[in-house]
Scaffold this active site. Structure first.
Site, mmCIF file in Angstrom:
data_model
loop_
_atom_site.group_PDB
_atom_site.id
_atom_site.type_symbol
_atom_site.label_atom_id
_atom_site.label_comp_id
_atom_site.label_asym_id
_atom_site.label_seq_id
_atom_site.Cartn_x
_atom_site.Cartn_y
_atom_site.Cartn_z
ATOM 1 N N THR A 105 0.872 -1.172 0.000
ATOM 2 C CA THR A 105 0.000 0.000 0.000
ATOM 3 C C THR A 105 0.906 1.217 0.000
ATOM 4 O OG1 THR A 105 -1.461 -1.250 1.492
ATOM 5 C CG2 THR A 105 -1.950 1.066 1.227
ATOM 6 N N THR A 156 -0.833 0.268 6.406
ATOM 7 C CA THR A 156 -0.462 -0.710 5.394
ATOM 8 C C THR A 156 -0.286 -2.060 6.058
ATOM 9 O OG1 THR A 156 1.240 -1.396 3.810
ATOM 10 C CG2 THR A 156 1.969 -0.026 5.644
ATOM 11 N N GLY A 157 -0.786 -3.103 5.398
ATOM 12 C CA GLY A 157 -0.622 -4.431 5.980
ATOM 13 C C GLY A 157 -1.764 -5.348 5.626
ATOM 14 N N ARG A 211 -12.820 -8.784 -3.223
ATOM 15 C CA ARG A 211 -12.299 -8.465 -1.906
ATOM 16 C C ARG A 211 -11.873 -7.006 -1.805
ATOM 17 N NH1 ARG A 211 -7.135 -6.395 0.186
ATOM 18 N NH2 ARG A 211 -6.961 -7.117 2.344
ATOM 19 N N VAL A 212 -12.200 -6.361 -0.704
ATOM 20 C CA VAL A 212 -11.796 -4.994 -0.413
ATOM 21 C C VAL A 212 -11.113 -4.983 0.952
ATOM 22 C CG1 VAL A 212 -12.570 -2.629 0.016
ATOM 23 C CG2 VAL A 212 -13.669 -3.993 -1.777
ATOM 24 N N GLY A 213 -9.973 -4.344 1.040
ATOM 25 C CA GLY A 213 -9.232 -4.275 2.290
ATOM 26 C C GLY A 213 -9.510 -3.011 3.066
#
Length: 330
Positions: free
Chosen positions: A194, A245-246, A222-224
């Protein structure tokens, strides 16, 4: 009241956290990643130095990272299992809690600008899929063919992941370019990738933004956490601005960005202590991996990550630019 020694403006940027260990990057790779982070940070700093807003600085710096094939955002984004690049981004203004986000873009060159356009050109916060690209077009944002986002190294990562899953490899996108230049130096940092920027301007306003290509070989739309306000991005002048981020699912479950802001505003923790409590203790205890960057209205800057590395840079009024990659760097 801010002390005279506190910076008038400050900016922190990240280019993703993950398995980034000394010796894994060639000297050439390390050099180009450091240069890329410096370029992005300097782009945002130029805005702040000229008296621009935190929002303008965040957008400017992230656009640089989105155009750089080294990072999993914009050009250089990870591929879905279907061989598509689906891009997510969010941005938030700490002055008034205005927020905009997009998920699943496929043709908009700069997702972070689309996220900002959601604030300025709609009454919504989060737009997704074909509608998000259609909105971006309606706002006059630059559109590109899907092949623009292609990089050979990300495609090879997809092939490897699909092989482990026993899934067929889709055909390459039309217009896919062979590896060349910086695109040939991409380092696969693992499942996480990211970019994000947080800034404090000379007025004391803070802002945060995050942009990503998502996880490698993701399926089912999929959405993070990156486009989710409070999970991957949050900013408030009463607390701080945070970009994450991760492993997105863990950041969503914890509401990492908002949780850090709460600890600063309501528990009285310093910015660094709040970041460390959430990342090093709460996120780690849950089994999540990743990191955060943050800046406070008083100009304090912080980062924290529980992975072996995180591409990161920081710069402030009266302070030199510092770029780091590994765990043992400041």
């Amino acid at each position: 009241m801010p002390q005279p020694t506190q910076p008038k403006w400050a900016l922190v940027a990240h280019g993703g956290a993950g398995a980034i260990v000394r010796g894994d990057l060639t000297p050439e790779q390390e050099a180009v990643y450091r240069e890329a982070m410096a370029t992005a940070a300097n782009a945002g700093a130029a805005v702040l130095r000229a008296g621009g807003s935190a929002m303008d600085a965040v957008e400017a710096a992230i656009r640089v990272l989105e155009d750089d094939p080294l990072f999993n955002a914009g050009r250089g984004a990870a591929f879905t299992a279907e061989g598509r690049n689906e891009l997510d981004a969010s941005i938030m203004d700490g002055r008034n809690l205005a927020a905009g986000a997009v998920a699943g873009l496929t043709t908009t060159r700069h997702p972070i600008s689309a996220a900002r356009a959601v604030i300025e050109g709609s009454t919504h916060v989060l737009l997704g899929g074909e509608g998000a690209d259609a909105f971006a077009r309606s706002q006059g944002l630059e559109q590109v063919e899907p092949g623009y986002f292609f990089t050979e190294e990300r495609w090879r990562s997809l092939e490897k992941a699909l092989g482990k899953l026993g899934l067929a490899v889709p055909p390459k996108p039309a217009g896919a370019a062979p590896p060349s230049g910086k695109a040939a130096l991409v380092h696969e940092e693992g499942k996480y990738g990211t970019v994000g920027v947080v800034a404090r301007d000379h007025r004391g306003d803070v802002a945060a933004g995050t942009s990503t290509g998502g996880t490698n070989a993701k399926r089912w739309g999929r959405v993070g956490d990156s486009p989710l306000i409070g999970a991957g991005t949050y900013a408030s002048n009463t607390a701080c601005a945070v970009s994450c981020t991760g492993a997105g699912e863990y950041f969503i479950r914890l509401g990492v960005a908002h949780r850090i802001c709460d600890l600063v505003e309501h528990a009285g923790l310093t910015l660094q202590a709040a970041c460390d409590r959430v990342v090093q203790h709460q996120l780690t205890a849950l089994g999540g991996a990743g990191g955060v960057i943050a800046v406070a209205p008083d100009g304090a800057m912080a980062w924290s990550f529980n992975t072996s590395g995180m591409y990161r840079a920081r710069v402030a009024d009266g302070e030199p630019l510092a770029v780091s990659i590994y765990k043992d760097e400041i």
